[in-house]
Scaffold this active site. Sequence first.
Site, PDB file in Angstrom:
ATOM      1  N   ALA A 150      -7.169  33.398   9.779  1.00 44.08           N
ATOM      2  CA  ALA A 150      -6.324  33.722   8.622  1.00 44.08           C
ATOM      3  C   ALA A 150      -4.977  32.995   8.728  1.00 44.08           C
ATOM      4  O   ALA A 150      -4.505  32.385   7.762  1.00 44.08           O
ATOM      5  CB  ALA A 150      -6.106  35.232   8.532  1.00 44.08           C
ATOM      6  N   ARG A 183       6.221  36.165  24.512  1.00 36.90           N
ATOM      7  CA  ARG A 183       7.436  36.564  23.792  1.00 36.90           C
ATOM      8  C   ARG A 183       8.533  37.141  24.678  1.00 36.90           C
ATOM      9  O   ARG A 183       9.711  36.900  24.443  1.00 36.90           O
ATOM     10  CB  ARG A 183       7.093  37.613  22.720  1.00 36.90           C
ATOM     11  N   CYS A 223       4.822  40.011  13.447  1.00 38.02           N
ATOM     12  CA  CYS A 223       5.062  40.022  11.999  1.00 38.02           C
ATOM     13  C   CYS A 223       5.935  41.193  11.547  1.00 38.02           C
ATOM     14  O   CYS A 223       6.825  41.016  10.707  1.00 38.02           O
ATOM     15  CB  CYS A 223       3.739  40.033  11.247  1.00 38.02           C
ATOM     16  N   HIS A 274       2.903  43.376   4.692  1.00 36.54           N
ATOM     17  CA  HIS A 274       3.365  44.611   5.317  1.00 36.54           C
ATOM     18  C   HIS A 274       4.532  45.201   4.521  1.00 36.54           C
ATOM     19  O   HIS A 274       5.340  44.469   3.944  1.00 36.54           O
ATOM     20  CB  HIS A 274       3.894  44.333   6.733  1.00 36.54           C
ATOM     21  N   GLN A 316       2.518  39.116   5.439  1.00 39.30           N
ATOM     22  CA  GLN A 316       2.284  39.108   6.888  1.00 39.30           C
ATOM     23  C   GLN A 316       1.805  37.749   7.369  1.00 39.30           C
ATOM     24  O   GLN A 316       2.208  37.287   8.438  1.00 39.30           O
ATOM     25  CB  GLN A 316       1.258  40.210   7.237  1.00 39.30           C
TER      26      GLN A 316
HETATM   27  P1  A2P Z   1     -13.309  30.838  15.465  1.00 39.96           P
HETATM   28  O1  A2P Z   1     -13.265  30.888  13.970  1.00 39.96           O
HETATM   29  O2  A2P Z   1     -14.042  29.670  15.982  1.00 39.96           O
HETATM   30  O3  A2P Z   1     -13.732  32.146  16.087  1.00 39.96           O
HETATM   31  P2  A2P Z   1      -8.273  35.499  12.990  1.00 39.96           P
HETATM   32  O4  A2P Z   1      -6.955  35.921  13.557  1.00 39.96           O
HETATM   33  O5  A2P Z   1      -8.245  35.328  11.527  1.00 39.96           O
HETATM   34  O6  A2P Z   1      -9.368  36.385  13.460  1.00 39.96           O
HETATM   35  O7  A2P Z   1      -8.570  34.030  13.596  1.00 39.96           O
HETATM   36  C1  A2P Z   1      -8.681  33.796  14.966  1.00 39.96           C
HETATM   37  C2  A2P Z   1      -8.695  32.305  15.227  1.00 39.96           C
HETATM   38  O8  A2P Z   1      -8.684  32.094  16.649  1.00 39.96           O
HETATM   39  C3  A2P Z   1      -9.938  31.613  14.728  1.00 39.96           C
HETATM   40  O9  A2P Z   1      -9.616  30.311  14.330  1.00 39.96           O
HETATM   41  C4  A2P Z   1     -10.824  31.602  15.950  1.00 39.96           C
HETATM   42  O10 A2P Z   1     -11.792  30.575  15.950  1.00 39.96           O
HETATM   43  C5  A2P Z   1      -9.811  31.329  17.021  1.00 39.96           C
HETATM   44  N1  A2P Z   1     -10.301  31.738  18.334  1.00 39.96           N
HETATM   45  C6  A2P Z   1     -10.647  32.962  18.743  1.00 39.96           C
HETATM   46  N2  A2P Z   1     -11.058  32.958  20.017  1.00 39.96           N
HETATM   47  C7  A2P Z   1     -10.967  31.684  20.446  1.00 39.96           C
HETATM   48  C8  A2P Z   1     -11.243  31.002  21.670  1.00 39.96           C
HETATM   49  N3  A2P Z   1     -11.694  31.650  22.736  1.00 39.96           N
HETATM   50  N4  A2P Z   1     -11.021  29.677  21.737  1.00 39.96           N
HETATM   51  C9  A2P Z   1     -10.561  29.003  20.663  1.00 39.96           C
HETATM   52  N5  A2P Z   1     -10.285  29.583  19.480  1.00 39.96           N
HETATM   53  C10 A2P Z   1     -10.481  30.899  19.366  1.00 39.96           C
HETATM   54  C1  11C Z   2      -0.563  43.646  12.999  1.00 43.46           C
HETATM   55  N1  11C Z   2       1.394  42.625  14.015  1.00 43.46           N
HETATM   56  O1  11C Z   2      -0.065  43.585  11.877  1.00 43.46           O
HETATM   57  C2  11C Z   2       0.059  43.037  14.204  1.00 43.46           C
HETATM   58  C3  11C Z   2      -0.879  42.101  14.879  1.00 43.46           C
HETATM   59  O2  11C Z   2       1.764  40.619  18.436  1.00 43.46           O
HETATM   60  O3  11C Z   2       1.285  39.148  16.950  1.00 43.46           O
HETATM   61  C4  11C Z   2      -0.280  40.894  15.553  1.00 43.46           C
HETATM   62  C5  11C Z   2       0.097  41.186  16.955  1.00 43.46           C
HETATM   63  C6  11C Z   2       1.115  40.234  17.473  1.00 43.46           C
HETATM   64  O4  11C Z   2      -1.597  44.245  13.226  1.00 43.46           O
END
Ligand code: A2P
Ligand code: 11C
Length: 339
Positions: free
Chosen positions: A13, A100, A133, A246, A321
């Site tokens: 997202a 952070r 956020c 939010h 957000q």
């Molecule tokens: P993927 O789409 O291949 O799972 P969101 O916050 O919307 O759930 O998105 C998470 C993002 O982080 C996606 O792009 C996801 O890729 C990526 N991601 C999650 N786990 C991993 C990982 N182990 N290595 C690389 N990218 C990751």
């Molecule tokens: C939420 N802020 O809206 C949270 C998730 O530390 O970036 C993201 C958590 C973070 O659920």
Amino acid sequence: DGPSVAIVGATGAVGQEFLRVITDRDFPYRSLRLLASERSAGKRLAFEDQEYTVQDLAAPGVFDGVDIALFSAGGSVSRKYGPAAVAGGAVVVDNSSAFRMDPDVPLVIPEVNPEAMANVRLGQGAIVANPNCSTIICLMAATPLHRHAKVLRMVVSTYQAASGAGAAAMEELKLQTQEVLEGKAPTCNIFKQQYAFNIFSHNAPVLENGYNEEEMKMVKETRKIWNDKDVKVTATCIRVPVMRAHAESVNLQFEKSLDEDTAREILRAAPGVTIIDDRAANRFPTPLEVSDKDDVAVGRIRQDLSLEDNRGLDIFVCGDQIRKGAALNAVQIAEMLLK
Ligand code: A2P
Ligand code: 11C
């Protein structure tokens, strides 16, 4: 011309929003690399008249030649791959909570504390952290008032959207809404309880002191961003069935008097803040109205009548957000690196 940019979590997202913000702000880049998990590797994504192949973040050399890496794939991914990007000379702008609170890592909202990244230079590997956020959206409105009258204590109650838990949570909200309307049992994959037509305490783990991690982020990040270890902050974070913005009720107690008219003037002049505060029409900020917008909206600006001498204000803040809470803030940080 411009830096070579990598987006980690490009299919998520926030990752997708990075791309929209880059276009909207005409952010210059020489080349772009889209990285995600092996699940997405090979997927084709169109962006600005080009087609990109998503690469597996775990593949060797993905950060070679990268100047700026925008990370939004969760804390464990940032911890695992962030240092490699930094070692290769990239500046990592990290949207996760992984770094952070590291004293060597600036935690930055460009409108609030740009000075924190004075020592970060393009070409010299470093990490800059994007705050949570809820913290960003709150401090966009609270900081201008804090600068004027010094906040001693801040009480926040949040109404947080699905997007904070990622693209899958947004899908779950849609699916559940449909299921409940059709009289079916709601599918609960992301959250443990029914989300559609319900609200519940934020899904972050609850700590020993009874606060959940999201609430403690607001406490600790505010102190770091304001460089004020004494400011008292308490928060209650709640998930509501809203898609991507939010809302937060914020009560501020000040050292100095601050009347509501002055507060309104201060907020009117604050960059990145829009006032929606029409008492006659009962029109105030809503998550829908700020969705897809850059600015945080503030309203319900009123004197806290429980405090004397105009020492307190109540405000209601809404912010997208995914945008100011994540992608926009990170791209603004990247823009500061180019100056
Ligand atoms: P993927 O789409 O291949 O799972 P969101 O916050 O919307 O759930 O998105 C998470 C993002 O982080 C996606 O792009 C996801 O890729 C990526 N991601 C999650 N786990 C991993 C990982 N182990 N290595 C690389 N990218 C990751
Ligand atoms: C939420 N802020 O809206 C949270 C998730 O530390 O970036 C993201 C958590 C973070 O659920």
